[in-house]
Scaffold this active site. Structure first.
Site, PDB file in Angstrom:
ATOM      1  N   HIS A   9       0.822  -1.206   0.000  1.00  0.00           N
ATOM      2  CA  HIS A   9       0.000   0.000   0.000  1.00  0.00           C
ATOM      3  C   HIS A   9       0.861   1.263   0.000  1.00  0.00           C
ATOM      4  CE1 HIS A   9       0.991   0.949   4.188  1.00  0.00           C
ATOM      5  NE2 HIS A   9       0.902  -0.345   4.419  1.00  0.00           N
ATOM      6  N   HIS A 149       0.844  -5.753   2.975  1.00  0.00           N
ATOM      7  CA  HIS A 149       1.667  -4.966   3.891  1.00  0.00           C
ATOM      8  C   HIS A 149       3.116  -5.453   3.870  1.00  0.00           C
ATOM      9  CE1 HIS A 149      -2.168  -3.497   5.592  1.00  0.00           C
ATOM     10  NE2 HIS A 149      -2.574  -4.719   5.336  1.00  0.00           N
TER      11      HIS A 149
END
Length: 229
Positions: A9, A149
């Site tokens: 992200h 992540h």
């Protein structure tokens, strides 16, 4: 041969100074939104069969930028969620670096269990299981993207490289970077790692370009091969 694009992200206001973990409602900041738009442009030439994302909003927003105009829905998969950092969640990294567990995370992450949270070994297990499931679900010719992540991506890369989880801190996954892994019947191939520039996929089965026909795409080119240019 399933091809997996791992996308971290974009930046948030917490990324860097604070361990955001699973803190709810952490959106991309202005920098992160710009990163998401840029990575969507970089990936525009790659046809995707599916887009999968961690359920956390910063990943969903990044994935939405890539999905725009593709006609693909975003599949949320809890197994790609951030590590459960427990009592470490929301604390400053400068403070956490003084904790005894910090050195375990650095040197022996396979033994690290966050207080009130998750073990890093469990993170790797669930994430790799998810990748195997999506590979089987989408089929061997699929190319798909997973937005997740940093530690999750690093754990998947360590598995693909056949290295112990204790070495996963040698892997880097920057915000909005793309890592590409191709899964073949014999072994995975790490095609790109932490890529923040232009992105292009090598043709499937090209691992042995100058060493004869590669029927399965699982063979590594002896001597390194001629590359994909």
């Amino acid at each position: 041969m399933s091809t997996l694009l791992l996308l971290r992200h974009g930046l948030t206001e917490l990324t860097g100074p604070v361990l955001a973990g699973r803190t709810p409602g952490v959106h991309l900041d202005e920098r992160g939104r710009e990163q998401a738009d840029r990575v969507a442009e970089r990936l525009a030439g790659i046809a995707l069969d599916a887009i999968v994302s961690s359920p956390l909003v910063r990943c969903q927003e990044t994935a939405q930028a890539v999905a725009a105009g593709r006609g693909l829905e975003i599949h949320s998969d809890e197994r790609f969620i951030e590590c459960g950092y427990g009592e470490w969640t929301g604390r400053k990294l400068a403070e956490l670096a003084k904790e005894p567990l910090w050195q375990v995370v650095q040197a022996h992450p396979s033994a690290a269990v966050f207080p009130g949270g998750e073990a890093l070994a469990s993170v790797q297990h669930r994430a790799v299981r998810a990748v195997r499931d999506w590979n089987e679900r989408l089929g061997e010719k699929a190319t798909y993207l997973v937005c997740s992540h940093g530690d999750v991506i690093k754990a998947i890369v360590a598995d693909a490289m056949g290295i112990h989880l204790d070495q996963f801190q040698r892997v880097t996954a920057d915000p909005a970077s793309v890592t590409i892994i191709r899964y073949t019947p014999i072994r995975p191939f790490l095609l790109k790692l932490n890529e923040t520039g232009n992105i292009a996929l090598p043709e499937q089965g090209s691992a042995d370009k100058d060493g004869g026909e590669n029927i399965t795409g699982s063979d590594a080119a002896v001597g390194g091969g001629a590359g994909t240019t």
